[in-house]
Scaffold this motif. Structure first.
Motif, PDB file in Angstrom:
ATOM      1  N   ASP A 216      -0.460   8.378   4.955  1.00 17.76           N
ATOM      2  CA  ASP A 216      -1.192   7.473   5.854  1.00 17.76           C
ATOM      3  C   ASP A 216      -2.587   7.161   5.316  1.00 17.76           C
ATOM      4  O   ASP A 216      -3.087   6.035   5.471  1.00 17.76           O
ATOM      5  N   GLU A 217      -3.243   8.158   4.714  1.00 20.74           N
ATOM      6  CA  GLU A 217      -4.571   7.915   4.160  1.00 20.74           C
ATOM      7  C   GLU A 217      -4.519   6.845   3.082  1.00 20.74           C
ATOM      8  O   GLU A 217      -5.366   5.940   3.044  1.00 20.74           O
ATOM      9  N   ASP A 220      -3.839   3.420   4.742  1.00 18.87           N
ATOM     10  CA  ASP A 220      -5.035   2.921   5.434  1.00 18.87           C
ATOM     11  C   ASP A 220      -6.089   2.441   4.442  1.00 18.87           C
ATOM     12  O   ASP A 220      -6.772   1.437   4.679  1.00 18.87           O
ATOM     13  N   ARG A 221      -6.212   3.147   3.338  1.00 19.43           N
ATOM     14  CA  ARG A 221      -7.232   2.778   2.359  1.00 19.43           C
ATOM     15  C   ARG A 221      -6.918   1.415   1.740  1.00 19.43           C
ATOM     16  O   ARG A 221      -7.792   0.552   1.641  1.00 19.43           O
ATOM     17  N   MET A 223      -5.026  -0.912   2.953  1.00 17.13           N
ATOM     18  CA  MET A 223      -5.142  -1.933   3.999  1.00 17.13           C
ATOM     19  C   MET A 223      -6.600  -2.335   4.199  1.00 17.13           C
ATOM     20  O   MET A 223      -6.904  -3.499   4.484  1.00 17.13           O
ATOM     21  N   GLY A 224      -7.493  -1.370   4.037  1.00 22.86           N
ATOM     22  CA  GLY A 224      -8.907  -1.692   4.115  1.00 22.86           C
ATOM     23  C   GLY A 224      -9.328  -2.647   3.008  1.00 22.86           C
ATOM     24  O   GLY A 224     -10.115  -3.572   3.236  1.00 22.86           O
TER      25      GLY A 224
END
Length: 343
Positions: A216-217, A220-221, A223-224
C-alpha cells in the motif's frame, strides 16, 4: 467570325491550367521537416512524428523539436548526444550508430542527464548515439488510460514507435539499442525492455520504481506522483484495484519473465545517509524503491534470469551523485550488449 473563339480556346485553357498545376507542384517548397529528412512528405508516408526544428546546444549536443501525433500534436524536445563523425545530412555515406536511450526521472526533463551529470564528457560514449527524450514531468513512460479513452499523452507510443522510427530513418540511430534511466525513468527503462521484446539488448535502472504494486505504501506513493501538477491520478493507469490488469502491465515485477533473456542492471540505496549525501540526509522514497528493487531481483532469479547485475549499495539517498556513479558502473554491461568497447 469570332463566334467559335471560346470553343476553340477552351481546350487550350485546360491545357494551360494543367501545366500551371504541374509547375506549382514542382516549385512549392517542401516542409522543413521533410527537407531535413531528405524526402517529401505525402499523405501516404507522413510520419506520426516530425522534426520541426533543430538546435545545436553544445559540442556534440543537438536538440530536436518533435511534433507528435501520439502527444496530441504537441511539440516536445529530444536531446541527442552525438558520436564522433555523426552527420545525418550525408545521405550517401550515412552511418547508423549503436544507440543508448537515457531516460529522465519525475520532475525532470530531456536536459536532466546533460545538466546534472558528466555524460557529455564520457569518452566511452563518443562512438554511441545517446537519445534523451522528453517524457513529461510525470508521464511515467506510459500511454495514459484517461478513464478508458486513451489518447494524449501516449508517451510509450511516442518513444517506442514514432520517435524510434524517426531517429532510425533520418538521424543516424541504428536498431542496436540499450536503455537506462533513473527513478521514473528507471521504471521506464525496465518497462520498455519488457513490453517491447527485442527492442533493447540490455536495460539498467538506477533507483527505479521497480514494483509499484509491492504494498500500500508503494501504491500510495506512486499515486501521489500521478497527482502531481494538479493531475487526476486515475488518468495514468486507472484505479489500482479496478484496473489491476493495467497496473500489472506497467509493473516490472509482473513482467520479470520478459526480462529473462537480456542483461539487467539494478541499483539502489537504502535511503539512509550515504557517502555522497550531506550530513543527516534521508529518503523514504529511496527506501521504498530499495524494497521494490530487491523484490524484482528476487523475482528475476525465480523466473530464471541469468544476466542480472545488482548493486544495492546500502546507505544512499535519491540523488544525482549516485545516479551518475551508477551510470558509469553499468556502462560496461550496456556497451558490451551493443558490441562496442567504448574505447
Amino acid at each position: 467570325m469570332f463566334a467559335n473563339v471560346p470553343a476553340v480556346l477552351a481546350p487550350l485553357r485546360a491545357r494551360l491550367l494543367l501545366v500551371l498545376a504541374v509547375l506549382l507542384a514542382v516549385l512549392t517548397p517542401t516542409a522543413p521537416g521533410a527537407l531535413a529528412a531528405g524526402k517529401p512528405e505525402t499523405g501516404a508516408n507522413r510520419p506520426g512524428a516530425e522534426v520541426v526544428a533543430v538546435t545545436r546546444v553544445a559540442d556534440r549536443q543537438v536538440d530536436l523539436s518533435v511534433r507528435s501525433t501520439a502527444l496530441g500534436g504537441r511539440t516536445v524536445e529530444v536531446r541527442l548526444l552525438t558520436p564522433d563523425g555523426w552527420n545525418p545530412y550525408d545521405r550517401r555515406h550515412r552511418q547508423h550508430w549503436p544507440t543508448l536511450w537515457l531516460l529522465h526521472g519525475c520532475c525532470g526533463d530531456y536536459t536532466s542527464w546533460t545538466s546534472m551529470t558528466d555524460v557529455a564528457e564520457t569518452d566511452s560514449l563518443r562512438d554511441v548515439l545517446v537519445v534523451m527524450p522528453e517524457a513529461g514531468w510525470n508521464g511515467w513512460y506510459s500511454d495514459w488510460w484517461n478513464h478508458g479513452r486513451g489518447g494524449d499523452p501516449a508517451w510509450e507510443t511516442f518513444h517506442t514507435k514514432e520517435l524510434r522510427h524517426l531517429l532510425e530513418r533520418d538521424w543516424g540511430a541504428s536498431s542496436n539499442r540499450v536503455v537506462a534511466g533513473l527513478s521514473m525513468g528507471g521504471q521506464g527503462a525496465l518497462l520498455y525492455a519488457a513490453r517491447h521484446p527485442g527492442m533493447f539488448k540490455a536495460t539498467a535502472a538506477y533507483s527505479g520504481s521497480a514494483h509499484p504494486l509491492l504494498n500500500d505504501e508503494s501504491v500510495d506513493r506512486i499515486m501521489g506522483f500521478f497527482a502531481g501538477q494538479d493531475t487526476d491520478p486515475l488518468r495514468v493507469w486507472g484505479d489500482p484495484v479496478a484496473q489491476r490488469g493495467i497496473w500489472q502491465a506497467h509493473d516490472p515485477f509482473h513482467l520479470a519473465k520478459r526480462l529473462r533473456s537480456i542483461p539487467v542492471y539494478l541499483s539502489c540505496g537504502d535511503g539512509t545517509t550515504g557517502p555522497l549525501d550531506p550530513p543527516g540526509a534521508t529518503s523514504a522514497l529511496e527506501a521504498d524503491f530499495n524494497r521494490q528493487n530487491h523484490a524484482l531481483a528476487a523475482e528475476l532469479k525465480r523466473v530464471g534470469a541469468r544476466q542480472v547485475t545488482t548493486h544495492f549499495y546500502g546507505p544512499g539517498t535519491h540523488g544525482w551523485a549516485y545516479w551518475e556513479r551508477e551510470l558509469h558502473a553499468s556502462l560496461p554491461m550496456l556497451l558490451g550488449a551493443l558490441g562496442t568497447d567504448g574505447g
